[in-house]
Design a protein around this motif. Structure first.
Motif, short mmCIF file in Angstrom:
data_model
loop_
_atom_site.label_atom_id
_atom_site.label_comp_id
_atom_site.label_asym_id
_atom_site.label_seq_id
_atom_site.Cartn_x
_atom_site.Cartn_y
_atom_site.Cartn_z
N HIS A 121 0.96 -1.18 0.06
CA HIS A 121 -0.05 0.08 -0.06
C HIS A 121 0.70 1.27 0.09
O HIS A 121 0.52 2.01 -0.59
CB HIS A 121 -1.04 0.08 1.23
CG HIS A 121 -2.17 -0.60 0.96
ND1 HIS A 121 -3.44 0.02 1.41
CD2 HIS A 121 -2.57 -1.73 0.42
CE1 HIS A 121 -4.51 -0.94 0.98
NE2 HIS A 121 -3.92 -1.77 0.30
N ARG A 122 1.94 1.43 0.71
CA ARG A 122 2.82 2.31 1.03
C ARG A 122 3.44 2.84 -0.48
O ARG A 122 3.76 3.80 -0.79
CB ARG A 122 3.77 2.13 2.02
CG ARG A 122 3.32 2.23 3.43
CD ARG A 122 4.39 2.22 4.44
NE ARG A 122 5.01 1.13 4.70
CZ ARG A 122 4.70 0.22 5.51
NH1 ARG A 122 3.52 0.25 5.97
NH2 ARG A 122 5.42 -0.82 5.56
N SER A 129 1.16 4.60 -2.62
CA SER A 129 0.84 5.84 -1.85
C SER A 129 -0.67 5.49 -1.45
O SER A 129 -1.52 6.82 -1.60
CB SER A 129 0.84 7.19 -3.03
OG SER A 129 1.95 7.06 -3.64
N LEU A 130 -1.02 4.50 -0.91
CA LEU A 130 -2.38 4.42 -0.32
C LEU A 130 -2.19 4.26 1.26
O LEU A 130 -1.31 3.90 1.81
CB LEU A 130 -2.81 2.92 -0.89
CG LEU A 130 -3.08 2.68 -2.36
CD1 LEU A 130 -3.41 1.49 -2.81
CD2 LEU A 130 -4.30 3.62 -2.72
N SER A 136 -4.46 5.01 -6.95
CA SER A 136 -2.88 4.56 -6.68
C SER A 136 -2.06 5.22 -7.53
O SER A 136 -2.26 5.73 -8.40
CB SER A 136 -2.71 2.97 -6.89
OG SER A 136 -3.77 2.31 -6.19
N VAL A 137 -0.99 5.73 -6.95
CA VAL A 137 0.05 6.36 -7.54
C VAL A 137 1.59 5.65 -7.35
O VAL A 137 1.88 5.59 -5.82
CB VAL A 137 0.30 7.90 -7.03
CG1 VAL A 137 1.67 8.53 -7.77
CG2 VAL A 137 -0.95 8.57 -7.15
N ILE A 162 4.96 5.01 -6.42
CA ILE A 162 6.03 5.98 -5.97
C ILE A 162 7.41 5.27 -6.86
O ILE A 162 7.47 4.14 -6.79
CB ILE A 162 6.40 5.91 -4.49
CG1 ILE A 162 6.83 4.67 -3.87
CG2 ILE A 162 5.11 6.35 -3.92
CD1 ILE A 162 7.07 4.77 -2.47
N ASP A 187 10.73 4.07 -6.69
CA ASP A 187 11.53 3.14 -5.56
C ASP A 187 12.19 2.06 -6.31
O ASP A 187 11.77 1.52 -7.51
CB ASP A 187 10.48 2.65 -4.57
CG ASP A 187 11.40 2.09 -3.32
OD1 ASP A 187 12.17 1.14 -3.61
OD2 ASP A 187 11.38 2.89 -2.19
#
Length: 298
Positions: free
Chosen positions: A11-12, A15-16, A32-33, A35, A37
């Protein structure tokens, strides 16, 4: 290699907010976006993922092949397999849903023992499932029920959610079988290629190559073992291993009835390391030992 161990961690990365349930989540891709990484350059996860995509683009590599996000609607990935995601190809207008559930969520449930039977989770399968509008709506209803059930966790939650997941997988199995059947032309070419490979292998002396395996023939056809078996089962009623055994027994009968080779020599020519293994398989398939079969011709 990076590992996404939890639903919360996933989720992280999208970006949730924290998931409603720690072991299962229905993710709305439009919210959702992803990120940026380094994890996307190569990772394994501890969860299953069923992706229902609309207007989705982008490439994800799963094992040694790529899922084609430009074409398919429904795709599947399993835990503990290497994946790579190219964020540069992701479209911000992607819509659809991801159902993700941790492998530990299946513990003490019958689905833990049967989920491996769903061939579309196979490593290196890149055949996405195309859905009709009605089929898609059926799955969306199930996803909605799972999402709602995640809102209140009690002693019944796991059983209810897993029963819905099992229903979704059974629908998907039906849809895949329909897709296998409707793609007759391409599938017939694959079946012909399979038959040719099988004949060529056994027409040549097999002893130096050993016993033909499901993995060998699937690799030669650039398919996953489970995908090939599913294809064969739908069109012929037998999986890959059954076809291999059938061809083995056919060749064995031919040699037993037309040559003076000993049982051990025949076993060796067919790729068996031990003649007893050959005799056991032959009797299992014919109810006769190799010698009994040979004697029936005298």
């Amino acid at each position: 290699m990076n590992t996404i161990k939890s639903i919360s961690a996933f989720h992280r990365l999208l970006s949730l907010p924290e998931p409603k349930h720690p072991m299962v989540s229905v993710v709305n891709l439009s919210e959702s976006v992803f990120i940026e990484d380094d994890v996307w350059k190569g990772f394994v996860s501890r969860y299953y993922c069923v992706a229902l995509k609309r207007n989705a683009t982008g490439k994800i590599r799963y094992g040694q092949q790529h899922y084609d996000y430009d074409k398919g609607v429904l795709s599947f990935t399993a835990p503990n397999q290497v994946q790579y995601l190219d964020l540069k190809t992701m479209d911000c207008e992607n819509t659809g849903y991801l159902l993700i559930f941790h492998e530990d969520f299946l513990l003490k449930h019958s689905l833990a023992n049967t989920i491996s039977s769903y061939g579309f989770f196979s490593y290196a399968v890149n055949e996405a499932l195309h859905l009709s509008e009605d089929e898609e709506n059926n799955l969306l209803e199930i996803l909605n029920k799972i999402d709602k059930e995640c809102e209140h966790i009690d002693q019944h939650t796991q059983e209810i959610i897993l029963s819905q997941i099992e229903l979704l997988l059974n629908y998907s199995k039906r849809f895949y079988e329909r897709q296998f059947i409707t793609r007759k032309s391409g599938n017939h070419q694959l079946l012909a290629k399979f038959e040719t490979f099988l004949n060529n292998y056994f027409d040549k002396q097999s002893s130096e190559k050993g016993l033909l395996t499901v993995h060998q023939i699937a690799e030669a056809m650039n398919l996953s073992p489970n995908y090939l078996s599913d294809l064969l089962r739908i069109h012929t009623g037998q999986n890959t291993q059954q076809h291999i055994h059938e061809k083995l027994i056919s060749k064995a009968k031919e040699k037993l009835s037309t040559t003076e080779l000993s049982v051990s020599e025949i076993a060796y020519e067919l790729g068996f390391e031990h003649s007893q293994s050959f005799s056991t398989l032959f009797k299992k398939k014919t109810s006769l030992s190799p010698l009994e079969f040979r004697q029936s011709f005298n």
